[in-house]
Design an enzyme around this catalytic site. Structure first.
Site, PDB file in Angstrom:
ATOM      1  N   CYS A  89      53.673 -14.371  45.815  1.00 56.93           N
ATOM      2  CA  CYS A  89      54.279 -14.425  47.145  1.00 56.93           C
ATOM      3  C   CYS A  89      55.266 -15.572  47.312  1.00 56.93           C
ATOM      4  CB  CYS A  89      53.177 -14.551  48.197  1.00 56.93           C
ATOM      5  SG  CYS A  89      52.207 -16.073  48.062  1.00 56.93           S
ATOM      6  N   GLN A  90      55.307 -16.501  46.358  1.00 58.59           N
ATOM      7  CA  GLN A  90      56.135 -17.700  46.535  1.00 58.59           C
ATOM      8  C   GLN A  90      57.613 -17.402  46.841  1.00 58.59           C
ATOM      9  OE1 GLN A  90      53.936 -17.225  44.178  1.00 58.59           O
ATOM     10  NE2 GLN A  90      52.538 -18.978  44.033  1.00 58.59           N
TER      11      GLN A  90
END
Length: 403
Positions: A89-90
């Site tokens: 998700c970064q």
């Protein structure tokens, strides 16, 4: 014949510590592969396999980069019923660099490849709410259309924007004979489904078009209104937890208007109350005590918690703030518990695992920092199980018709 109908095969990508995968397993799927690059996360799963934890006992765990994984090596009898995963998700997180598709950690293209090669009956994807931000709206449209038509691949030298245009043109034709999926998405707050944590995440679900499945996300089962009703109208919440009047907090100012409307109503909300931090951890011994250390896994005090503006922790009598993969100094103090007295302390690993609805027997072998990273990246087990159970129910109906 009955066993054949009930057996469901699944493959899990970006498995992490196993939150999504355990929920899917609990829902009745049998993982044919759990693929995760991080050695520490793989160690967490394997440690629990060695301890005989049933939820993960028969998982084939592959410590591998999904981008390098050859799906043709999987030995699977029959079709893959569900392909699931939470791509890193970064690239899309509020706290990240917001590089999206330009971030080397964007693994959505690898999920597309897995769909194309495995041709699962259903897909389940989880990611951060930031994916829905306006700056990523075009790329999110690309994700949905590429999942819808996974066999329409990028041409050599074609960037994703041009590929999106080609997908859009194909989509508007309204006819497609190859592999395609009916895809829907929704941003879900985990608290609305009985998770003791306010956790907004985007879920994407798709069914292969040839199956003819009509599916929608399950309706919320819990609400803030019902929590306020139980706390401040009937008082049942405090009675259940045996909290005397002198120890009960004041009504939070931000909830006063909602409470006023509730008190004017003659009928209680139809949903169940949001589950609070107190609901989740009330039966755990005091961390650091002899009983807490000897009888409960991962229930150790972590010193050094302090509050300051913007870093105030999670109130005891509300669902927790979103646990995050950051540790000390995470904005908002999401990994910290705030008491009504003004005191704060860090959640123990076991308390954080409770907030993510991991089973109590699930052991985290790493230090607090590494474990909180794994827990912050995880999908709440119970939420994953609820969605996967709904998917499985629809797939079973298709199987019953086909048989």
């Amino acid at each position: 014949m009955a066993n054949k109908i009930l057996t469901m095969n699944s493959v899990e990508l970006f498995t992490g510590a196993g939150g999504l995968a355990i929920g899917i397993s609990n829902a009745g799927f049998r993982h044919q592969a759990a693929i995760e690059r991080d050695k520490d996360a793989c160690l967490t799963i394997r440690s629990n396999q060695q301890r005989g934890i049933q939820a993960v006992a028969d998982w084939p765990v592959f410590q591998a980069d999904v981008s390098q994984f050859d799906f043709t090596t999987l030995q699977v009898k029959g079709e893959i019923d569900l392909l699931a995963g939470g791509p890193p998700c970064q690239p899309f997180s509020q706290g990240g660099k917001h590089q999206g598709w330009d971030d080397s950690r964007d693994m959505f293209p690898q999920f597309f490849r897995a769909v194309r090669e495995l041709k699962p009956k259903a897909i389940l994807v989880e990611n951060v709410k930031g994916l829905l931000r306006s700056s990523f709206s075009q790329y999110f449209e690309y994700i949905i259309l590429q999942l819808t038509y996974p066999e329409i691949v990028q041409k050599p030298g074609e960037d994703w924007v041009d590929h999106l245009s080609r997908l859009e043109r194909h989509h508007t034709v309204g006819r497609h004979d190859g592999l395609s999926y009916r895809v829907v998405f929704r941003n879900l707050n985990a608290a609305d489904y009985g998770i003791p944590q306010k956790r907004d995440r985007v879920f994407i679900v798709g069914f292969r078009s040839d199956l003819g499945v009509e599916w929608s996300f399950p309706a919320p089962t819990h609400s803030q209104e019902a929590m306020l009703w139980e706390q401040w109208v009937t008082g049942d919440y405090w009675e259940r937890h045996q909290v005397p009047l002198c120890e009960r907090p004041e009504v939070p100012r931000k909830q006063c208007s909602s409470l006023y409307n509730l008190q004017s109503s003659l009928f209680p909300p139809l949903t169940k109350p949001w589950r609070t931090v107190r609901d989740a951890i009330w039966d755990l011994p005091v961390p650091g005590s002899e009983e807490g250390f000897s009888k409960v896994l991962n229930h150790v005090v972590i010193p050094g918690a302090r509050k300051y503006p913007g870093h105030t922790g999670s109130p005891l009598d509300e669902p927790a703030k979103t646990l995050k993969a950051g540790v000390h100094g995470v904005p908002g103090g999401e990994n910290m518990l705030a008491f009504h007295t003004g005191e704060v302390r860090y959640f123990t690993v076991r308390e954080a695992a409770r907030l993510q609805t991991f089973p109590d027997e699930y052991f985290f072998p790493h230090c607090w920092t590494q474990t909180m990273r794994q827990l912050g990246n995880a999908v709440p087990v119970a939420l994953a199980e609820m969605i996967a159970s709904s998917i499985r129910t629809h797939l079973l109906r298709v199987r019953a018709i086909q048989v």
